[in-house]
Scaffold this motif. Structure first.
Motif, PDB file in Angstrom:
ATOM      1  N   GLU A  14     -47.331  30.538   9.239  1.00 16.73           N
ATOM      2  CA  GLU A  14     -45.972  30.682   8.725  1.00 16.73           C
ATOM      3  C   GLU A  14     -46.036  30.999   7.229  1.00 16.73           C
ATOM      4  OE1 GLU A  14     -41.794  28.186   8.321  1.00 16.73           O
ATOM      5  OE2 GLU A  14     -43.317  27.519   9.735  1.00 16.73           O
ATOM      6  N   ALA A  15     -45.202  31.928   6.782  1.00 16.35           N
ATOM      7  CA  ALA A  15     -45.179  32.333   5.376  1.00 16.35           C
ATOM      8  C   ALA A  15     -44.807  31.146   4.502  1.00 16.35           C
ATOM      9  CB  ALA A  15     -44.185  33.466   5.155  1.00 16.35           C
ATOM     10  N   PRO A  16     -45.658  30.782   3.550  1.00 22.31           N
ATOM     11  CA  PRO A  16     -45.290  29.718   2.625  1.00 22.31           C
ATOM     12  C   PRO A  16     -44.056  30.135   1.806  1.00 22.31           C
ATOM     13  CG  PRO A  16     -47.656  30.096   2.551  1.00 22.31           C
ATOM     14  CD  PRO A  16     -47.046  31.217   3.348  1.00 22.31           C
ATOM     15  N   ASP A  17     -43.122  29.223   1.685  1.00 25.35           N
ATOM     16  CA  ASP A  17     -41.890  29.510   0.962  1.00 25.35           C
ATOM     17  C   ASP A  17     -42.164  29.539  -0.541  1.00 25.35           C
ATOM     18  OD1 ASP A  17     -39.223  30.174   0.897  1.00 25.35           O
ATOM     19  OD2 ASP A  17     -38.507  28.109   1.064  1.00 25.35           O
ATOM     20  N   PHE A  18     -41.339  30.248  -1.278  1.00 19.86           N
ATOM     21  CA  PHE A  18     -41.474  30.296  -2.723  1.00 19.86           C
ATOM     22  C   PHE A  18     -40.158  30.725  -3.358  1.00 19.86           C
ATOM     23  CE2 PHE A  18     -42.965  34.440  -1.105  1.00 19.86           C
ATOM     24  CZ  PHE A  18     -42.077  35.295  -1.734  1.00 19.86           C
ATOM     25  N   LYS A  19     -40.065  30.469  -4.654  1.00 23.85           N
ATOM     26  CA  LYS A  19     -38.990  30.981  -5.499  1.00 23.85           C
ATOM     27  C   LYS A  19     -39.662  31.339  -6.817  1.00 23.85           C
ATOM     28  CE  LYS A  19     -34.231  30.133  -6.651  1.00 23.85           C
ATOM     29  NZ  LYS A  19     -33.109  29.184  -6.448  1.00 23.85           N
ATOM     30  N   LEU A  20     -39.627  32.626  -7.160  1.00 28.85           N
ATOM     31  CA  LEU A  20     -40.329  33.133  -8.340  1.00 28.85           C
ATOM     32  C   LEU A  20     -39.409  34.009  -9.183  1.00 28.85           C
ATOM     33  CD1 LEU A  20     -43.693  34.217  -6.659  1.00 28.85           C
ATOM     34  CD2 LEU A  20     -43.333  32.202  -8.105  1.00 28.85           C
ATOM     35  N   TYR A  21     -39.776  34.151 -10.441  1.00 27.43           N
ATOM     36  CA  TYR A  21     -39.043  34.996 -11.387  1.00 27.43           C
ATOM     37  C   TYR A  21     -39.286  36.466 -11.066  1.00 27.43           C
ATOM     38  CZ  TYR A  21     -38.013  37.322 -15.827  1.00 27.43           C
ATOM     39  OH  TYR A  21     -37.524  38.174 -16.797  1.00 27.43           O
ATOM     40  N   ASP A  22     -38.195  37.206 -10.882  1.00 29.10           N
ATOM     41  CA  ASP A  22     -38.284  38.645 -10.639  1.00 29.10           C
ATOM     42  C   ASP A  22     -38.220  39.370 -11.973  1.00 29.10           C
ATOM     43  OD1 ASP A  22     -38.225  41.231  -9.612  1.00 29.10           O
ATOM     44  OD2 ASP A  22     -36.078  41.151  -9.185  1.00 29.10           O
ATOM     45  N   THR A  23     -39.258  40.115 -12.281  1.00 26.62           N
ATOM     46  CA  THR A  23     -39.329  40.816 -13.559  1.00 26.62           C
ATOM     47  C   THR A  23     -38.442  42.053 -13.610  1.00 26.62           C
ATOM     48  OG1 THR A  23     -41.261  42.106 -12.868  1.00 26.62           O
ATOM     49  CG2 THR A  23     -41.694  39.988 -13.942  1.00 26.62           C
ATOM     50  N   VAL A  24     -37.842  42.424 -12.487  1.00 23.63           N
ATOM     51  CA  VAL A  24     -36.932  43.573 -12.443  1.00 23.63           C
ATOM     52  C   VAL A  24     -35.491  43.116 -12.666  1.00 23.63           C
ATOM     53  CG1 VAL A  24     -36.092  45.508 -11.052  1.00 23.63           C
ATOM     54  CG2 VAL A  24     -38.497  44.858 -10.930  1.00 23.63           C
ATOM     55  N   SER A  25     -35.024  42.147 -11.885  1.00 22.39           N
ATOM     56  CA  SER A  25     -33.640  41.665 -12.019  1.00 22.39           C
ATOM     57  C   SER A  25     -33.510  40.540 -13.036  1.00 22.39           C
ATOM     58  CB  SER A  25     -33.128  41.160 -10.666  1.00 22.39           C
ATOM     59  OG  SER A  25     -33.789  39.959 -10.295  1.00 22.39           O
ATOM     60  N   HIS A  26     -34.643  39.961 -13.427  1.00 26.91           N
ATOM     61  CA  HIS A  26     -34.689  38.828 -14.363  1.00 26.91           C
ATOM     62  C   HIS A  26     -34.001  37.597 -13.795  1.00 26.91           C
ATOM     63  CE1 HIS A  26     -36.407  41.645 -17.167  1.00 26.91           C
ATOM     64  NE2 HIS A  26     -35.376  42.430 -16.987  1.00 26.91           N
ATOM     65  N   GLU A  27     -34.080  37.442 -12.472  1.00 31.44           N
ATOM     66  CA  GLU A  27     -33.494  36.301 -11.766  1.00 31.44           C
ATOM     67  C   GLU A  27     -34.577  35.636 -10.925  1.00 31.44           C
ATOM     68  OE1 GLU A  27     -30.310  35.303 -11.986  1.00 31.44           O
ATOM     69  OE2 GLU A  27     -29.724  36.970 -13.283  1.00 31.44           O
ATOM     70  N   PRO A  28     -34.472  34.329 -10.693  1.00 28.39           N
ATOM     71  CA  PRO A  28     -35.376  33.703  -9.726  1.00 28.39           C
ATOM     72  C   PRO A  28     -34.952  34.105  -8.320  1.00 28.39           C
ATOM     73  CG  PRO A  28     -33.858  32.067 -10.642  1.00 28.39           C
ATOM     74  CD  PRO A  28     -33.581  33.369 -11.343  1.00 28.39           C
ATOM     75  N   LEU A  29     -35.912  34.520  -7.507  1.00 31.62           N
ATOM     76  CA  LEU A  29     -35.625  34.960  -6.142  1.00 31.62           C
ATOM     77  C   LEU A  29     -36.553  34.227  -5.176  1.00 31.62           C
ATOM     78  CD1 LEU A  29     -35.274  38.814  -6.727  1.00 31.62           C
ATOM     79  CD2 LEU A  29     -33.423  37.138  -6.439  1.00 31.62           C
ATOM     80  N   SER A  30     -36.026  33.919  -4.007  1.00 27.69           N
ATOM     81  CA  SER A  30     -36.806  33.187  -3.014  1.00 27.69           C
ATOM     82  C   SER A  30     -37.188  34.083  -1.844  1.00 27.69           C
ATOM     83  CB  SER A  30     -36.010  31.994  -2.496  1.00 27.69           C
ATOM     84  OG  SER A  30     -34.938  32.443  -1.684  1.00 27.69           O
ATOM     85  N   LEU A  31     -38.174  33.627  -1.103  1.00 28.53           N
ATOM     86  CA  LEU A  31     -38.566  34.326   0.118  1.00 28.53           C
ATOM     87  C   LEU A  31     -37.378  34.421   1.070  1.00 28.53           C
ATOM     88  CD1 LEU A  31     -40.581  35.557   2.124  1.00 28.53           C
ATOM     89  CD2 LEU A  31     -41.276  33.220   2.722  1.00 28.53           C
ATOM     90  N   GLN A  32     -36.607  33.357   1.177  1.00 28.56           N
ATOM     91  CA  GLN A  32     -35.459  33.358   2.088  1.00 28.56           C
ATOM     92  C   GLN A  32     -34.426  34.411   1.687  1.00 28.56           C
ATOM     93  OE1 GLN A  32     -35.464  31.718   4.998  1.00 28.56           O
ATOM     94  NE2 GLN A  32     -37.518  31.062   4.406  1.00 28.56           N
ATOM     95  N   GLN A  33     -34.261  34.657   0.396  1.00 23.72           N
ATOM     96  CA  GLN A  33     -33.329  35.692  -0.077  1.00 23.72           C
ATOM     97  C   GLN A  33     -33.850  37.096   0.195  1.00 23.72           C
ATOM     98  OE1 GLN A  33     -33.303  33.771  -4.115  1.00 23.72           O
ATOM     99  NE2 GLN A  33     -31.245  34.663  -4.175  1.00 23.72           N
TER     100      GLN A  33
END
Length: 184
Positions: A14-33
């Motif tokens: 199963e894909a490990p979940d995460f929430k990381l900083y997106d260097t394009v939108s400058h927003e934190p984004l999650s795997l679920q999003q």
């Protein structure tokens, strides 16, 4: 140039979940999003690796082609930006824009996401089905810088076509080869 093979995470993981900083939108984004309704491709890449530079255009083309079919694409850089400043988030933003990335380019500052995925090199590719179960991991294709084989994306394309056709991928899955992730 180093030639590090990817680790072959067990299929079905199963894909490990995460929430990381997106260097394009400058927003934190999650795997679920970011996950796609049909499948999700997670790519560990970076700005400076010759192996990634060699396949960048193919990654963009495949993402543009398959995102319209319900496949989500996520790029992650986990390199140590302190010792490799060319892979720092501000440089990632520029790199993503210059290469017209049609996917988010996330920064894994703690390197915890790379460790959770057992990522070893760049590029390191993972394909998860709609339920976020691993169906493919490894190389884009047999092309490497200087080996004379054209970049086709054949292995990744085949894996995605299998998911879309609801068929098992019975082709042998080969590890990717690239630069090692620059660990802290």
């Amino acid at each position: 140039m180093a030639r590090t093979p990817s680790n072959m995470l067990p299929l079905g993981t199963e894909a490990p979940d995460f929430k990381l900083y997106d260097t394009v939108s400058h927003e934190p984004l999650s795997l679920q999003q970011l996950k796609g309704p049909e499948a999700t491709v997670i790519m560990f890449i970076c700005n400076h690796c010759p192996f990634v530079i060699h396949v960048n255009a193919a990654l963009v083309a495949i993402a543009n082609e398959f995102k319209e079919k319900g496949i989500g694409f996520i790029a992650i850089s986990s390199n140590d930006a302190k010792n490799y400043p060319q892979d720092a988030p501000d440089k990632m933003t520029i790199h993503a824009k210059e290469n017209q990335y049609p996917f988010p380019y996330l920064y894994d500052e703690t390197q915890n996401v790379a460790k959770a995925y057992d990522a070893a090199c760049t590029p390191d590719l993972y394909v998860f089905d709609a339920a976020l179960r691993l169906t493919y991991r490894g190389q884009l294709d047999d092309s490497r810088p200087g080996n004379g084989i054209a970049v086709s994306g054949s292995d990744l394309r085949h894996a995605l076509d299998c998911i879309l056709a609801n068929e098992s991928n019975t082709k042998p899955q080969k590890p990717s080869i690239g630069c090692n992730i620059k660990w802290k």
